[in-house]
Design an enzyme around this catalytic site. Structure first.
Site, short mmCIF file in Angstrom:
data_model
loop_
_atom_site.label_atom_id
_atom_site.label_comp_id
_atom_site.label_asym_id
_atom_site.label_seq_id
_atom_site.Cartn_x
_atom_site.Cartn_y
_atom_site.Cartn_z
N ASP A 230 14.72 -15.89 -40.14
CA ASP A 230 14.32 -15.07 -38.98
C ASP A 230 15.44 -14.21 -38.42
OD1 ASP A 230 15.84 -16.85 -37.36
OD2 ASP A 230 14.47 -16.41 -35.71
N GLU A 231 16.54 -14.08 -39.15
CA GLU A 231 17.71 -13.47 -38.55
C GLU A 231 18.48 -12.69 -39.60
OE1 GLU A 231 21.48 -15.51 -36.45
OE2 GLU A 231 19.76 -16.78 -36.82
N ASP B 65 16.93 -10.92 -34.44
CA ASP B 65 16.60 -12.35 -34.39
C ASP B 65 15.17 -12.48 -33.83
OD1 ASP B 65 18.42 -15.29 -33.27
OD2 ASP B 65 16.34 -15.08 -33.84
P1 TTP Z 1 16.27 -19.76 -34.24
O1 TTP Z 1 16.43 -18.29 -34.33
O2 TTP Z 1 17.45 -20.59 -33.87
O3 TTP Z 1 15.17 -20.13 -33.16
P2 TTP Z 1 13.81 -19.42 -32.82
O4 TTP Z 1 13.61 -18.16 -33.57
O5 TTP Z 1 12.74 -20.44 -32.99
O6 TTP Z 1 13.94 -19.16 -31.28
P3 TTP Z 1 14.77 -18.02 -30.53
O7 TTP Z 1 13.73 -17.22 -29.80
O8 TTP Z 1 15.67 -18.75 -29.60
O9 TTP Z 1 15.48 -17.22 -31.58
O10 TTP Z 1 15.69 -20.36 -35.58
C1 TTP Z 1 14.74 -19.66 -36.36
C2 TTP Z 1 13.77 -20.57 -37.02
O11 TTP Z 1 14.46 -21.52 -37.85
C3 TTP Z 1 12.98 -21.41 -36.03
O12 TTP Z 1 11.78 -20.80 -35.64
C4 TTP Z 1 12.77 -22.71 -36.73
C5 TTP Z 1 13.85 -22.79 -37.76
N1 TTP Z 1 14.82 -23.82 -37.37
C6 TTP Z 1 14.75 -25.08 -37.94
O13 TTP Z 1 13.87 -25.34 -38.77
N2 TTP Z 1 15.65 -26.04 -37.56
C7 TTP Z 1 16.62 -25.79 -36.64
O14 TTP Z 1 17.45 -26.69 -36.31
C8 TTP Z 1 16.70 -24.48 -36.06
C9 TTP Z 1 17.76 -24.14 -35.02
C10 TTP Z 1 15.80 -23.54 -36.45
MG MG Z 2 15.14 -16.71 -33.68
#
Ligand code: TTP
Ligand code: MG
Length: 354
Positions: A104-105, A9
Site C-alpha cells: 500500500d505504499e 500511502d
Molecule cells: P499501513 O500503511 O501501516 O497501515 P494502513 O494502510 O492500514 O493504515 P494508515 O491509514 O495508517 O496508512 O499498512 C498497510 C497495510 O499493511 C495494512 O492495511 C495492513 C498491512 N499490515 C499488516 O498486515 N501488518 C502490520 O503489522 C502492518 C503495520 C500493516
Molecule cells: Mg497505509
C-alpha cells in the site's frame, strides 16, 4: 540537484478495501486480521476502530475487549494484491522510478517527469484522484525533496490528505519535527535523546557531529544529516531484501521445548519455499540464521548464528537456546535468515593451504 519525491500511502488499506466490498461496513469499527479465537492479531483497522485504541499488530482478543462492537474480517490477500497492482500501474504512468515499500505504499522519483510541467504537487493530486476514481479508495501523499521528508509529509494530513514540503520550507519544518519521525529513531534512541534533553530535530541540530557520533555511534553520522532534513537515499526500483522469515502464532501455547522443536520442520519447509521464490528476483546469500520465540506473556527473544546455508540442525539448536532464556509456554515461533548486502564486493575465498 534538488529532487522531487512523492510518497503515497493508502489509508487503512486492507480495511478500506473490505469496506468498499461491503458498504454495510461503512462508518463501523472494522478490523482485518486473525480471529480472537485463533489468537490472531490485527493487520489493520478502520479509523472508527482506532478511536478505541485498536491498532496494527495488537492481539485480536485485546482489540475486541477495547472495542466490543468491532467487526473482524479475515485477510483476503489476493484482493489486496489486485488493488495494489492496479495502483502501481497508475504510478508508472508518471515515472519508472517507483519503489514499492509494501502493498500500500511507494516512493516515486518524479524529478524528470514531464507531467504538469514538472509540478510534483499536481502529479500527486492527480494520482490521488485517479486512485479514488478507479479503486474507490483514499490515498494520502507527501511531496518533498527526499524520501525521509516525503514519508513524513504523507502522514501529515492522513487520511485522504496531501502535504507538500518545498525545498525552501525544509529548514523551518525541521525545527519542531519530533525526533521519533526520523527513520532509525525507535523507542530506545528516542529515550536516549530525551535524557539529553532532546525531543525535536531542531534541538538535535545543536549537537556537533562528533557528539552525535559519540552518543549514537555510526548512526550519529546519518543523524547529523537527517535532523537537518538531508537524505540522499535514492529511490530504488527493486528493493534489496535483508532478511526472510516465517513465523506462526499457535492456537494453543506450546508448553515445552519438545513441542517447539516439533514445529520447526513445518516452518523450515515454508522458509525454504519462500526463499526459493525470493531467489527468482535476486541473488540472496545467507549470512545468519535466527529463531524468534514469543512466550505466553509476550516476552520475545531472538537468537542468531552466522551461517552461509540454511542448515535445519542449526534451527533446532537456536530454538533450544531461545527456549532456555524463558523456559515457559510459547505462543509464537519463527525461523528466519539474514542475507549479505549484495552491494558489497564478493568475498574471495581464501586459498587453501596445501
Ligand atoms: P499501513 O500503511 O501501516 O497501515 P494502513 O494502510 O492500514 O493504515 P494508515 O491509514 O495508517 O496508512 O499498512 C498497510 C497495510 O499493511 C495494512 O492495511 C495492513 C498491512 N499490515 C499488516 O498486515 N501488518 C502490520 O503489522 C502492518 C503495520 C500493516
Ligand atoms: Mg497505509
Amino acid at each position: 540537484m534538488t529532487r522531487k519525491i512523492i510518497h503515497v500511502d493508502m489509508d487503512c488499506f486492507f480495511a478500506a478495501i473490505e469496506v468498499r466490498e461491503n458498504p454495510l461496513l461503512r462508518g463501523k469499527p472494522v478490523a482485518v486480521g486473525g480471529s480472537a479465537a485463533g489468537r490472531g492479531v490485527v493487520a489493520t483497522c478502520s479509523y472508527e476502530a482506532r478511536k478505541f485504541g485498536v491498532h496494527s499488530a495488537m492481539p485480536m482478543g485485546l482489540a475486541k475487549r477495547l472495542c466490543p462492537d468491532l467487526l473482524v474480517l479475515p485477510v483476503n490477500m489476493p484482493l489486496y494484491k489486485q488493488a495494489s497492482t492496479e495502483i502501481r500501474a497508475i504510478f508508472e504512468d508518471y515515472t519508472d522510478l517507483v519503489e514499492p515499500l509494501s502493498l500500500d505504499e511507494a516512493f516515486l522519483d518524479v524529478s524528470e517527469a514531464g507531467h504538469f510541467r514538472g509540478s510534483a504537487t499536481r502529479m500527486a493530486e492527480e494520482i490521488r484522484r485517479r486512485i479514488a476514481e478507479s479503486q474507490r479508495l483514499t490515498a494520502s501523499a507527501g511531496v518533498a525533496p527526499n524520501k525521509f521528508l516525503a514519508k513524513v509529509a504523507s502522514d501529515w494530513k492522513k487520511p485522504d490528505g496531501l502535504f507538500v514540503i518545498r525545498p525552501q520550507d525544509v529548514d523551518a519544518f525541521m525545527l519542531d519535527l519530533p525526533v521519533r519521525r526520523v527513520p532509525g529513531v525507535g523507542k530506545v534512541t528516542a529515550l536516549h535523546m530525551e535524557k539529553l534533553g532532546i525531543q525535536s530535530c531542531g534541538q538535535l541540530q545543536r549537537l556537533p557531529l562528533a557528539e552525535l557520533e559519540f552518543e549514537f555511534g555510526s548512526f550519529g553520522t546519518s543523524l547529523y544529516r537527517l535532523c537537518r532534513g538531508i537524505d540522499e537515499r535514492p529511490v530504488n526500483t527493486s528493493r534489496v531484501r535483508k532478511s526472510l522469515s516465517v513465523e506462526d502464532t499457535f492456537a494453543q501455547d506450546l508448553p515445552t521445548l519438545e513441542a517447539c522443536l516439533l514445529e520447526i520442520p513445518a516452518l523450515y519447509t515454508e522458509l525454504l519455499k519462500r526463499l526459493e521464490r525470493a531467489r527468482e528476483h535476486q541473488r540472496l546469500l545467507p549470512k545468519a540464521l535466527f529463531v524468534k520465540l514469543r512466550f505466553h506473556d509476550f516476552v520475545t527473544t531472538t537468537v542468531q548464528i552466522p551461517a552461509s546455508g540454511l542448515e535445519r540442525k542449526l534451527y533446532y539448536q537456536l530454538c533450544a537456546q531461545a527456549w532456555e532464556r524463558g523456559q515457559r509456554p510459547v505462543r509464537l515461533l519463527g525461523v528466519g535468515v539474514q542475507f549479505e548486502d549484495p552491494h558489497l564486493p564478493e568475498q574471495l575465498p581464501l586459498p587453501l593451504k596445501t
